[in-house]
Each structure stands twice: as C-alpha cells, then as structure tokens.
Design a protein around this motif. Structure first.
Motif, short mmCIF file in Angstrom:
data_model
loop_
_atom_site.label_atom_id
_atom_site.label_comp_id
_atom_site.label_asym_id
_atom_site.label_seq_id
_atom_site.Cartn_x
_atom_site.Cartn_y
_atom_site.Cartn_z
N GLY A 1 0.83 -1.19 0.00
CA GLY A 1 0.00 0.00 0.00
C GLY A 1 0.86 1.24 0.00
O GLY A 1 1.88 1.30 0.70
N TYR A 2 0.46 2.24 -0.79
CA TYR A 2 1.22 3.49 -0.87
C TYR A 2 0.40 4.60 -0.23
O TYR A 2 -0.67 4.97 -0.71
N LEU A 3 0.90 5.11 0.91
CA LEU A 3 0.23 6.18 1.65
C LEU A 3 1.27 7.22 2.03
O LEU A 3 1.85 7.16 3.12
N PRO A 4 1.56 8.17 1.15
CA PRO A 4 2.66 9.11 1.40
C PRO A 4 2.49 9.96 2.65
O PRO A 4 3.46 10.34 3.30
N SER A 5 1.25 10.26 3.02
CA SER A 5 1.00 11.09 4.21
C SER A 5 0.68 10.24 5.43
O SER A 5 0.39 10.79 6.51
N GLY A 6 0.73 8.93 5.29
CA GLY A 6 0.38 8.06 6.40
C GLY A 6 -1.13 7.95 6.57
O GLY A 6 -1.91 8.56 5.82
N ILE A 7 -1.55 7.18 7.56
CA ILE A 7 -2.98 6.99 7.81
C ILE A 7 -3.48 8.08 8.75
O ILE A 7 -2.89 8.30 9.81
N PRO A 8 -4.56 8.77 8.40
CA PRO A 8 -5.12 9.76 9.33
C PRO A 8 -5.42 9.12 10.69
O PRO A 8 -5.81 7.95 10.77
N ARG A 9 -5.24 9.90 11.72
CA ARG A 9 -5.30 9.37 13.07
C ARG A 9 -6.60 8.63 13.38
O ARG A 9 -6.59 7.60 14.06
N ARG A 10 -7.72 9.13 12.87
CA ARG A 10 -8.99 8.49 13.24
C ARG A 10 -9.14 7.10 12.62
O ARG A 10 -10.01 6.33 13.03
N TYR A 11 -8.28 6.76 11.64
CA TYR A 11 -8.37 5.44 11.01
C TYR A 11 -7.20 4.53 11.38
O TYR A 11 -7.09 3.42 10.85
N GLU A 12 -6.35 4.98 12.28
CA GLU A 12 -5.18 4.17 12.65
C GLU A 12 -5.57 2.82 13.24
O GLU A 12 -4.85 1.83 13.07
N PHE A 13 -6.71 2.76 13.92
CA PHE A 13 -7.12 1.50 14.54
C PHE A 13 -7.36 0.41 13.51
O PHE A 13 -7.28 -0.79 13.82
N LEU A 14 -7.65 0.79 12.27
CA LEU A 14 -7.89 -0.19 11.21
C LEU A 14 -6.59 -0.81 10.71
O LEU A 14 -6.60 -1.89 10.12
N ALA A 15 -5.47 -0.12 10.93
CA ALA A 15 -4.21 -0.53 10.31
C ALA A 15 -3.53 -1.70 11.01
O ALA A 15 -2.72 -2.41 10.40
N ASN A 16 -3.82 -1.92 12.29
CA ASN A 16 -3.15 -2.97 13.05
C ASN A 16 -1.64 -2.79 12.96
O ASN A 16 -1.11 -1.74 13.25
N GLU A 17 -0.95 -3.82 12.49
CA GLU A 17 0.51 -3.75 12.37
C GLU A 17 0.96 -3.56 10.92
O GLU A 17 2.13 -3.76 10.59
N ASP A 18 0.04 -3.19 10.04
CA ASP A 18 0.38 -3.03 8.63
C ASP A 18 1.42 -1.93 8.45
O ASP A 18 1.41 -0.91 9.14
N PHE B 1 3.30 0.61 5.40
CA PHE B 1 2.97 1.17 4.10
C PHE B 1 4.14 1.95 3.54
O PHE B 1 4.97 2.48 4.28
N LEU B 2 4.17 2.02 2.22
CA LEU B 2 5.18 2.82 1.55
C LEU B 2 4.80 4.29 1.67
O LEU B 2 3.66 4.67 1.40
N GLN B 3 5.74 5.11 2.07
CA GLN B 3 5.50 6.56 2.10
C GLN B 3 6.36 7.29 1.08
O GLN B 3 6.24 8.51 0.92
N GLU B 4 7.21 6.54 0.40
CA GLU B 4 7.99 7.07 -0.72
C GLU B 4 7.85 6.10 -1.89
O GLU B 4 7.60 4.91 -1.69
N THR B 5 8.01 6.61 -3.09
CA THR B 5 7.87 5.74 -4.26
C THR B 5 8.92 4.64 -4.20
O THR B 5 10.09 4.89 -3.89
N PRO B 6 8.53 3.41 -4.50
CA PRO B 6 9.43 2.26 -4.32
C PRO B 6 10.46 2.12 -5.42
O PRO B 6 10.29 2.63 -6.53
N GLU B 7 11.53 1.40 -5.09
CA GLU B 7 12.55 1.08 -6.08
C GLU B 7 12.16 -0.16 -6.89
O GLU B 7 12.51 -0.28 -8.06
N GLU B 8 11.45 -1.10 -6.24
CA GLU B 8 11.11 -2.34 -6.91
C GLU B 8 10.02 -2.13 -7.96
O GLU B 8 9.34 -1.11 -7.98
N ASP B 9 9.88 -3.13 -8.82
CA ASP B 9 8.89 -3.07 -9.89
C ASP B 9 7.60 -3.78 -9.47
O ASP B 9 7.61 -4.69 -8.63
N PHE B 10 6.50 -3.37 -10.10
CA PHE B 10 5.20 -3.97 -9.85
C PHE B 10 4.52 -4.27 -11.18
O PHE B 10 4.74 -3.56 -12.17
N ASP B 11 3.69 -5.30 -11.18
CA ASP B 11 2.94 -5.64 -12.39
C ASP B 11 1.79 -4.65 -12.62
O ASP B 11 1.54 -4.23 -13.75
#
Length: 339
Positions: free
Chosen positions: A67-84, A86-96
């Motif tokens: 998951g790509y979330l450059p600004s992170g998860i807004p505080r009111r939704y952090e409880f949904l994230a558990n231990e997930d 996320f990418l906050q910068e564009t990745p080096e690896e490739d994706f399909d």
C-alpha cells in the motif's frame, strides 16, 4: 422511442460494459503477482478502508501487495491498520499492476506517485465511484451509482474468493461504507449498500466498535474547531444556503495526521431550511478549500466540477485561488444562479 426508454437502454449498455471491465480486472488480479495499491491525497475513510482491505485481500490470495500512503494513515483510522506497514515514498522495486482506488483523476494522486507510474510504465487499474470524465487507467471500473469504492470492492472480492474476506478485510470495507454514506444516512445509501454492510458483518466486521473508533473517540481540539467553524456561520435563508469557515489564524492545529475538518460540513444540513452547506478552509491568503453538501435534489457535484473540483451529487469539493472572503462571495454568487 421515448426519452425514458433511451435512458433505460443507455443504463443497460453501461452496465454491460461495466461487467466486462470487472471481468477483465478479476482476470488481471488472478494472473498478476506484484501489486501496488494507492488512493487519493488527503485520504478519507473510503480511501483508507479500500486500500487496507485490498492489500490484505491480495495477500490472502497469495499475491504480493504494497500500500502506498505518502502522508500516512489519518489518526482516526489508525485503529484499522493494526501492524500493517505502508510505503511513504515511491518504491525502487517493480510492480505488475497499480490498483488506484477511490480516485477520479491523476491530479488527485500524489505527484511523486504519478511520476512513478509514468516512468515505470506500470499498468493502471482504476476502481472508483466518482464521476470520471477523463479515465486515466488502462482499465477503469467506475460505478457512480454505488455508495463507495468499498462497496464495489466487496462485490469483486466475493467473485474472486469469498474465503479470503477475513475479518481484517471486512472491517476496513465496513468503515469505507460507513464513512462515505454518513452513517448510512446520505442519499447514496441504497438497499444494496445495506445488504453489503450486512454481509461485511457476517464476514466479521464489528459495527459498534468501528463506529466508536471513528466518531466517538475524537480529540477535544476537533470539537473546538467545530465551534470555530460555526462561530463563523453565515446563513442565507432566502436561498437555503449556509456557510461555515475556518480562518487559518483561528484553527486549532493539534495533529497534522488528523483531518480536523472531516465531517464538519455535514452539520450544516442539520439546520432546518438548509439546502446547501459549505465549509471554507483557509489554506493561505490566496487559496481556499471548499467542501459542499446538499439535499438530494441539488447536484453540487456537477457544480464543483465546473470550477475544477469534483465529487458526488450531494457531497463535493473544490479549491479556489482566492482569499477566504473572496471565496465566500464568489461561491454565493454562483450558487444563487444554481438555485
């Protein structure tokens, strides 16, 4: 052929095309291996919930997903994230494939991510429920008669692998439906929406827990900002218009990860006689963001699009290159024409 008959045929054609696109997306998910999932800047509940659920669902069916979330998860939704994580910068690896959720245009994506998509040539699949006049995906599944992107995803996931819809997939999808329907009170709440919510509960979502975390555990400062907005209220009863505003020097800045304006504009429609409500958020001396709500018969989505914004029929927004006071004067003039 009558006008209504032509409209029915057009809806049938769009429905058939939509189903064909959905089938192609499902095949691409089955055949793909590496996915990056993104949504719009300043993510709301539908964006966050849809992204979280999609990353987890893909992992459950044996795919590699980030998951790509450059600004992170807004505080009111952090409880949904558990231990997930996320990418906050564009990745080096490739994706399909890049799955772009709840986003109606490229300019609503993070600019770095747009450059990543263009330079890497990643296939783009868009799944959204906003009006999208300029599709930007190789495949675009846009159903603007559906309450939320989360509701569209539930249907896709059930067709792909119902057993992969675990409780940690169902919970963020339920949050997506809950927030984008205003607790199932907005006009976009259909029988199908409520049936989708019921199925998510059967998959393990806990309605009371999710509602409490999103709406009842608010920082005191958020409530102070509601007070600021309505202290600056302007009501035009002859037109049924209410404006509330957050001048920059009056806003209580308490946590950059918490969207201190989300939901404030919804309160305007609670006043008797209000047909259109707008929240003005002053960003600087010459730039103002506007969020709008309307009763069912008035289309503020189309209105916002005419000024470079977007959204739904009864919930939309735009950014104006004007000061706070100039923005209010401008919008009032234009809304009078609409009414």
């Amino acid at each position: 052929m009558t006008r209504s008959s032509r409209r029915v045929l057009e809806l049938m054609r769009l429905s058939m095309n939509s189903e064909k696109v959905a089938d192609r997306i499902k095949n691409r998910i089955r055949n793909g291996e590496r996915f990056i999932v993104a949504s719009h800047i300043e993510p709301d509940g539908d964006a966050v919930g849809s992204l979280l659920a999609t990353v987890r669902f893909l992992a459950n069916i044996g795919k590699t997903a980030s998951g790509y979330l450059p600004s992170g998860i807004p505080r009111r939704y952090e409880f949904l994230a558990n231990e997930d994580s996320f990418l906050q910068e564009t990745p080096e690896e490739d994706f399909d494939v890049a799955l772009i959720l709840d986003c109606s245009s490229l300019d609503r994506l993070d600019a770095s991510f747009v450059r990543f998509l263009k330079t890497r040539g990643v296939e783009r699949i868009v799944i959204d429920h906003h009006n999208n006049e300029e599709p930007f995906g190789e495949l675009s599944l846009v159903r603007n008669n559906v309450s939320s992107t989360g509701e569209i995803l539930l249907s896709l996931f059930e067709q792909l692998s119902p057993s992969a819809i675990t409780s940690d997939v169902a919970s963020p999808l339920y949050a997506a439906l809950l927030t984008d329907t205003g607790n199932f009170s907005f006009p976009n709440t259909s029988a199908e929406t409520l049936e989708s919510a019921a199925r998510l509960v059967r998959y393990g979502a806990q309605p009371s827990h999710i509602f409490t975390k999103i709406y009842d555990e608010l920082p005191v400062e958020y409530l102070k900002n509601i007070g600021v907005a309505f202290h600056n209220m302007e009501f035009f009863p002859e037109f049924g218009i209410m404006f509330v505003s957050l001048p920059r020097d009056e806003v209580v800045q308490f946590d950059p990860s918490f969207d201190f304006t989300e939901g404030v504009v919804d309160f305007t429609l609670k006043a008797r006689g209000v047909k259109i409500g707008a929240l003005f958020k002053q960003m600087d001396g010459s730039f103002t963001r506007v969020s709008m709500r309307s009763v069912e018969s008035i289309d503020v989505g189309q209105f916002a699009r005419s000024f470079g914004g977007g959204g739904h029929k009864n919930a939309a927004g735009m950014s104006l290159p004007l000061s706070l006071e100039e923005s209010k004067s401008f919008l009032l003039r234009q809304l009078k024409k609409l009414l």
